[in-house]
Design an enzyme around this catalytic site. Structure first.
Site, PDB file in Angstrom:
ATOM      1  CD  GLU A   1      -3.053  -2.893   7.553  1.00  0.00           C
ATOM      2  OE1 GLU A   1      -1.954  -3.070   7.026  1.00  0.00           O
ATOM      3  OE2 GLU A   1      -3.762  -1.904   7.341  1.00  0.00           O
TER       4      GLU A   1
ATOM      5  CG  HIS B   1      -5.564   1.461   5.484  1.00  0.00           C
ATOM      6  ND1 HIS B   1      -5.100   2.511   6.236  1.00  0.00           N
ATOM      7  CD2 HIS B   1      -4.519   0.617   5.313  1.00  0.00           C
ATOM      8  CE1 HIS B   1      -3.813   2.308   6.497  1.00  0.00           C
ATOM      9  NE2 HIS B   1      -3.433   1.173   5.945  1.00  0.00           N
TER      10      HIS B   1
ATOM     11  CB  SER C   1       5.910  -1.813  11.674  1.00  0.00           C
ATOM     12  OG  SER C   1       5.471  -0.476  11.914  1.00  0.00           O
TER      13      SER C   1
ATOM     14  N   GLY D   1       3.044  -1.224   4.230  1.00  0.00           N
ATOM     15  CA  GLY D   1       2.989   0.200   3.921  1.00  0.00           C
ATOM     16  C   GLY D   1       4.375   0.722   3.584  1.00  0.00           C
ATOM     17  N   GLY D   2       5.044   1.324   4.566  1.00  0.00           N
ATOM     18  CA  GLY D   2       6.332   1.994   4.352  1.00  0.00           C
ATOM     19  C   GLY D   2       7.350   1.181   3.556  1.00  0.00           C
TER      20      GLY D   2
ATOM     21  N   GLY E   1       2.948   2.122  10.679  1.00  0.00           N
ATOM     22  CA  GLY E   1       3.837   3.260  10.469  1.00  0.00           C
ATOM     23  C   GLY E   1       4.577   3.695  11.719  1.00  0.00           C
TER      24      GLY E   1
ATOM     25  CG  ASN F   1      -1.655   1.240   1.488  1.00  0.00           C
ATOM     26  OD1 ASN F   1      -1.809   2.059   0.583  1.00  0.00           O
ATOM     27  ND2 ASN F   1      -2.139   1.423   2.710  1.00  0.00           N
ATOM     28  CD1 TRP F   2       3.216   1.021  -2.962  1.00  0.00           C
ATOM     29  CD2 TRP F   2       3.183   2.192  -4.879  1.00  0.00           C
ATOM     30  NE1 TRP F   2       3.814   0.264  -3.935  1.00  0.00           N
ATOM     31  CE2 TRP F   2       3.816   0.948  -5.113  1.00  0.00           C
ATOM     32  CE3 TRP F   2       3.044   3.097  -5.946  1.00  0.00           C
ATOM     33  CZ2 TRP F   2       4.300   0.594  -6.376  1.00  0.00           C
ATOM     34  CZ3 TRP F   2       3.525   2.735  -7.199  1.00  0.00           C
ATOM     35  CH2 TRP F   2       4.154   1.501  -7.405  1.00  0.00           C
ATOM     36  CE  LYS F   3       0.355   3.320   4.917  1.00  0.00           C
ATOM     37  NZ  LYS F   3       0.287   3.449   6.345  1.00  0.00           N
TER      38      LYS F   3
ATOM     39  CD  GLU G   1      -2.774   5.271   6.936  1.00  0.00           C
ATOM     40  OE1 GLU G   1      -2.792   5.316   5.696  1.00  0.00           O
ATOM     41  OE2 GLU G   1      -1.843   4.738   7.581  1.00  0.00           O
TER      42      GLU G   1
HETATM   43  C1  PEP Z   1      -0.442  -0.090   6.041  1.00  0.00           C
HETATM   44  O1  PEP Z   1      -0.528   1.028   5.622  1.00  0.00           O
HETATM   45  O2  PEP Z   1      -1.342  -0.885   5.751  1.00  0.00           O
HETATM   46  C2  PEP Z   1       0.709  -0.461   6.864  1.00  0.00           C
HETATM   47  C3  PEP Z   1       0.699  -1.626   7.444  1.00  0.00           C
HETATM   48  O3  PEP Z   1       1.743   0.452   7.003  1.00  0.00           O
HETATM   49  P1  PEP Z   1       3.224   0.199   7.603  1.00  0.00           P
HETATM   50  O4  PEP Z   1       3.719  -1.093   6.963  1.00  0.00           O
HETATM   51  O5  PEP Z   1       4.015   1.379   7.179  1.00  0.00           O
HETATM   52  O6  PEP Z   1       3.085   0.056   9.076  1.00  0.00           O
END
Ligand code: PEP
Length: 252
Positions: free
Chosen positions: A168, A96, A214, A235-236, A174, A10-12, A98
């Site tokens: 999640e 998600h 993470s 994500g990141g 993040g 997920n590039w957000k 966010e």
């Molecule tokens: C996500 O956005 O779904 C996520 C898990 O982010 P991160 O890996 O950066 O914690």
């Protein structure tokens, strides 16, 4: 029946047009030929057509980060399920944290989106997860159960073949804090049991449940080896070809 692993990035709200293209092309070269698991990238919506083009001929699918449940009309700023499909997406990410916590999406709204996406032929990555204060108040199982029950309300057993659940924990997204493999496994097992209660043993056994929060190259292998963890939503670390590649390879 063994569940096929599924790892998605997920590039957000990150990258630029050229950065998105370079990332997609780098991933195509590094992992585009892997067929032992399902792979997807989820870019910002404006870059979806370019990314679809860039990964063509590889096994990497593309998803959208959001969509609205209406067909078309006066919904400024939104995109529809048909639009998401029209530009070449196989998946849409819904629920998600966010979207839930920054944009105030409710379980009911998410459920309308899930139903519309499935009715339109999209596959859904449906995310759930508890906040830190909910975990500390011992509400982890209750919160995840509510989100699964309400978010998947009126989704048929047949449609569940196109749903991946992503667990999640919000406190791990993040933040660099990962749920321990045992903490993650406990919630995954609870979600699978709940799917058995809501549907049947076949749906519970076949539904993939990704872990997200993470996930990095150095913790991926242990998380992905848990019996009820069937992949990762990253994500990141999905913004770097080398990191995402290492996570994918940890799941092989
Ligand atoms: C996500 O956005 O779904 C996520 C898990 O982010 P991160 O890996 O950066 O914690």
């Amino acid at each position: 029946m063994a569940r096929r692993k599924f790892i998605a990035g997920n590039w957000k709200m990150n990258t630029t047009q050229s950065g998105a293209l370079a990332l997609a092309e780098g991933l195509k070269d590094a992992i585009g030929g892997i067929d032992a698991m399902d792979l997807a990238v989820i870019p910002p919506s404006v870059y979806i057509p370019a990314v679809v083009e860039a990964v063509k001929g590889s096994r990497i699918a593309v998803g959208a980060q959001n969509m609205y449940f209406e067909e078309s009309g006066a919904f400024t700023g939104e995109i529809s399920a048909a639009m998401v499909q029209d530009v070449g997406c196989k998946y849409v990410l819904l629920g998600h944290s966010e979207r839930r916590h920054v944009f105030g999406e409710t379980d009911e709204l998410i459920n309308r989106k899930v139903k519309k996406a499935l009715a339109s032929g999209l596959d859904v990555i449906f995310a759930v997860g508890e906040l830190l204060d909910e975990r500390e108040a011992d509400k982890t199982l209750e919160v995840n159960e509510r989100q699964v029950r309400l978010g998947l309300a009126d989704v048929s057993a047949e449609e569940m073949a196109r749903v991946t659940v992503a667990y999640e924990p919000v406190w791990a997204i993040g933040t660099g804090k990962t749920a321990s493999p045992a903490q993650a496994q406990e919630v995954h097992a609870m979600i699978r049991k709940l799917l058995g209660d809501l549907y049947d043993a076949k749906v519970a056994g076949a539904t993939r449940i990704q872990y997200g929060g993470s996930v990095k190259p150095d913790n991926a292998a242990e998380l992905l080896s848990q019996p009820d963890i069937d992949g990762a939503l990253v994500g990141g670390a999905s913004l770097k070809v080398n990191d995402f590649t290492a996570i994918v390879k940890a799941g092989l």
